[in-house]
Design an enzyme around this catalytic site. Structure first.
Site, PDB file in Angstrom:
ATOM      1  N   GLN A  70     -46.493  15.003  36.807  1.00  0.00           N
ATOM      2  CA  GLN A  70     -47.309  14.494  37.916  1.00  0.00           C
ATOM      3  C   GLN A  70     -48.698  15.125  37.977  1.00  0.00           C
ATOM      4  O   GLN A  70     -49.510  14.739  38.814  1.00  0.00           O
ATOM      5  CB  GLN A  70     -46.578  14.673  39.257  1.00  0.00           C
ATOM      6  CG  GLN A  70     -45.271  13.891  39.358  1.00  0.00           C
ATOM      7  CD  GLN A  70     -45.452  12.374  39.369  1.00  0.00           C
ATOM      8  OE1 GLN A  70     -46.565  11.853  39.505  1.00  0.00           O
ATOM      9  NE2 GLN A  70     -44.353  11.648  39.211  1.00  0.00           N
ATOM     10  N   ASN A  98     -43.150  15.875  42.525  1.00  0.00           N
ATOM     11  CA  ASN A  98     -43.204  14.411  42.487  1.00  0.00           C
ATOM     12  C   ASN A  98     -42.846  13.750  43.807  1.00  0.00           C
ATOM     13  O   ASN A  98     -43.022  12.556  43.962  1.00  0.00           O
ATOM     14  CB  ASN A  98     -42.283  13.875  41.383  1.00  0.00           C
ATOM     15  CG  ASN A  98     -40.874  14.407  41.501  1.00  0.00           C
ATOM     16  OD1 ASN A  98     -40.668  15.620  41.576  1.00  0.00           O
ATOM     17  ND2 ASN A  98     -39.898  13.538  41.539  1.00  0.00           N
ATOM     18  N   CYS A 102     -33.058   9.606  49.891  1.00  0.00           N
ATOM     19  CA  CYS A 102     -31.638   9.460  50.205  1.00  0.00           C
ATOM     20  C   CYS A 102     -30.904   9.073  48.950  1.00  0.00           C
ATOM     21  O   CYS A 102     -31.037   7.939  48.510  1.00  0.00           O
ATOM     22  CB  CYS A 102     -31.430   8.357  51.229  1.00  0.00           C
ATOM     23  SG  CYS A 102     -32.166   8.736  52.802  1.00  0.00           S
TER      24      CYS A 102
HETATM   25  N1  PMP Z   1     -40.542  15.247  35.767  1.00  0.00           N
HETATM   26  C1  PMP Z   1     -41.149  14.764  36.866  1.00  0.00           C
HETATM   27  C2  PMP Z   1     -41.865  15.709  37.790  1.00  0.00           C
HETATM   28  C3  PMP Z   1     -41.137  13.395  37.125  1.00  0.00           C
HETATM   29  O1  PMP Z   1     -41.752  12.914  38.224  1.00  0.00           O
HETATM   30  C4  PMP Z   1     -40.477  12.526  36.219  1.00  0.00           C
HETATM   31  C5  PMP Z   1     -40.413  11.024  36.460  1.00  0.00           C
HETATM   32  N2  PMP Z   1     -39.976  10.638  37.739  1.00  0.00           N
HETATM   33  C6  PMP Z   1     -39.856  13.080  35.086  1.00  0.00           C
HETATM   34  C7  PMP Z   1     -39.922  14.440  34.901  1.00  0.00           C
HETATM   35  C8  PMP Z   1     -39.114  12.226  34.086  1.00  0.00           C
HETATM   36  O2  PMP Z   1     -40.017  11.471  33.299  1.00  0.00           O
HETATM   37  P1  PMP Z   1     -39.530  10.243  32.402  1.00  0.00           P
HETATM   38  O3  PMP Z   1     -39.355   9.088  33.322  1.00  0.00           O
HETATM   39  O4  PMP Z   1     -40.660  10.035  31.416  1.00  0.00           O
HETATM   40  O5  PMP Z   1     -38.280  10.651  31.709  1.00  0.00           O
END
Ligand code: PMP
Length: 380
Positions: free
Chosen positions: A180, A150, A324
Site C-alpha cells: 500500500q 491497508n 467483518c
Molecule cells: N499486503 C497488503 C498490505 C495488501 O493490502 C495486499 C492486498 N490486499 C496484499 C499484501 C496481497 O497482495 P496480492 O493481492 O498481490 O496477493
C-alpha cells in the site's frame, strides 16, 4: 455513472499496461527461457519491467524478482529468510496489524516452533519506533512488517526502525510488505537497510496476479518452491510475460506522473474530510498523517455491509475493509484500538489516479442520503 472507490482492493489497469500486455500475448509470445529470438524478445520484457521497478526503488535491476503478486512475494520473503537463517535464531518480530499473507505465514512458523513477537499500535493508533527496538533481540532472525496499513492508511515507522535496528543487529533480516505504500511514499531500500520488499501490480494499475520482490544484492534466501530455475530459482515457473509487460508499463506510467497522481490522492482525501464533516454521525477512523489514497470512516449504528450495499445501489463502490469476516469484528481495526461500534460500521474509501472531485461529491451525497435514511431506521 459508476463510482469506484475501492482502489486499495484493486485498480483498473491503465491503457499503457493493457496495451503492453496485449502486445506480449499476440506478438512477443515466446518463452523467455527459449534460446531463439522469440525467447530473447520475451526475456527483454522481463528486464524492462525489472528496470522500471528498480527506477522507482533506486536499486540495481538485478535485485527485482518477478512473482505472482504480493501474497507470493511475502511468502517467498518470510519463509525464504527464516530458512536461510535457520541456525542463527528462532524469533520473528512482526506487528498485530499485518495482512494475512504476512500474519498467517508468521503464525504457521510460530506453530512450527518459532517465537513470534507482535508489536502493537499505541492507544493513539500510532506505532512507536521504540516498541520495535525493544522487541528485537539477538535471537531475532526476521523483522517483517507493512509499510502502510491497508485498512486505515496508517504509515508505519520504517524510516526510524530499519536503520536503528540494522545498526544494532547487522545480521537481522528486515522485510517490508510495501503493497500500500510503494510509489506513494518515498522509499529507498538500500539507503534504509531493508533486505526484502514486496509489492503488488494490481494495486498499481497493472494486471492481477503479478508482483515483485526486491532482494538486497548478495542476500541469499532459500526458495519455497522448486522447478525450472526461473527468477534465479527463487520463483520458478514460466514467467507471466503479459502481466509482467503490463507491470512494467504501469510502473513507467506512474514514474512519469507520480507528482500529479499524488496530488490527486491528497486533493480527494482533503475533499472527503471536508465533505463528511457536514454529515452528522460520520466519524473518520484514519489518522490525519496517513497515506493519502485511503480514508476509513464509520457511521456508528449502520453496519458496514448494510451501508456498502446501500451505496452500491447508488453505483458507489467502497469496501468494508476486512471489517467483518463472518460476523467477527476486524482484528486489525481492533488492534488499532477502534471502539467496537466504529469497527462494526467501518468503510474504506480508496482513490485512484483518476478519481474526480465530482465523483467524491456524488459519494458524499450518497453517503448523506443513506445515513439520513438508515440512520432514521436504526434510531427510530
Ligand atoms: N499486503 C497488503 C498490505 C495488501 O493490502 C495486499 C492486498 N490486499 C496484499 C499484501 C496481497 O497482495 P496480492 O493481492 O498481490 O496477493
Amino acid at each position: 455513472m459508476e463510482i469506484y472507490l475501492d482502489n486499495c482492493a484493486t485498480t483498473k489497469v491503465c491503457p499503457e499496461a493493457a496495451e503492453a500486455a496485449m502486445k506480449a500475448m499476440v506478438e512477443d509470445y515466446g518463452n523467455p527461457s527459449s534460446l531463439h529470438r522469440m525467447g530473447l524478445r520475451a526475456e527483454r520484457i522481463l528486464t524492462g519491467t525489472r528496470k522500471a521497478a528498480a527506477a522507482l526503488l533506486g536499486c540495481d535491476y538485478g535485485c527485482i524478482y518477478l512473482t505472482g503478486g504480493a501474497t507470493d512475494s511475502n511468502n517467498i520473503a518470510i519463509q525464504g529468510a527464516v530458512r536461510a537463517r535457520a541456525r542463527m535464531g528462532k524469533t520473528i518480530v512482526t506487528t498485530t496489524v499485518e495482512h494475512p499473507s504476512v500474519g498467517e505465514t508468521v503464525s504457521m512458523l510460530e506453530k512450527s516452533g518459532y517465537t513470534v513477537k507482535r508489536v502493537a499500535p499505541r492507544a493513539n493508533g500510532q506505532f512507536d519506533p521504540e516498541d520495535f527496538l525493544e522487541a528485537v533481540d539477538a535471537d531475532t532472525v526476521l523483522l517483517t512488517f507493512m509499510m502502510v496499513n491497508n485498512e486505515l492508511g496508517t504509515i508505519l515507522p520504517y524510516e526510524k526502525v530499519v536503520p536503528a535496528l540494522k545498526k544494532r543487529f547487522p545480521d537481522l533480516l528486515i522485510h517490508i510488505d510495501g503493497v500500500q505504500g510503494f510509489t506513494k511514499l518515498p522509499f529507498h531500500p538500500e539507503r534504509l537497510g531493508v533486505d526484502l520488499f514486496s509489492f503488488s501490480g494490481h494495486k498499481l494499475y497493472a494486471p492481477k496476479g503479478i508482483g515483485g520482490l526486491y532482494i538486497r544484492k548478495g542476500l541469499r534466501i532459500l526458495p519455497v518452491e522448486y522447478g525450472g530455475g526461473q527468477e534465479k530459482a527463487i520463483r520458478p515457473g514460466t514467467e507471466a510475460v503479459p502481466a509482467i509487460a503490463g507491470l512494467g508499463a504501469a510502473l513507467t506510467m506512474i514514474k512519469a506522473h507520480q507528482s500529479e497522481i499524488m496530488r490527486n490522492y491528497r486533493e480527494r482525501q482533503n475533499q472527503v474530510r471536508s465533505l463528511v464533516k457536514e454529515i452528522p454521525g460520520v466519524v473518520i477512523n484514519s489518522p490525519e498523517n496517513g497515506c493519502p489514497h485511503i480514508i476509513n470512516l464509520s457511521v456508528p449504528g449502520i453496519p458496514s455491509e448494510v451501508m456498502l450495499h446501500a451505496l452500491e445501489e447508488k453505483s458507489v463502490y467502497v469496501s468494508s475493509g476486512s471489517a467483518c469476516s463472518k460476523g467477527a469484528l476486524s482484528g486489525v481495526l481492533k488492534a488499532f484500538h477502534l471502539p467496537d461500534e466504529r469497527i462494526r460500521s467501518a468503510l474504506r474509501v480508496s482513490f485512484s489516479r483518476e478519481t474526480t472531485g465530482e465523483e467524491i461529491e456524488a459519494f458524499a451525497q450518497a453517503l448523506k442520503e443513506v445515513t439520513d435514511r438508515l440512520g432514521a431506521v436504526v434510531n427510530g
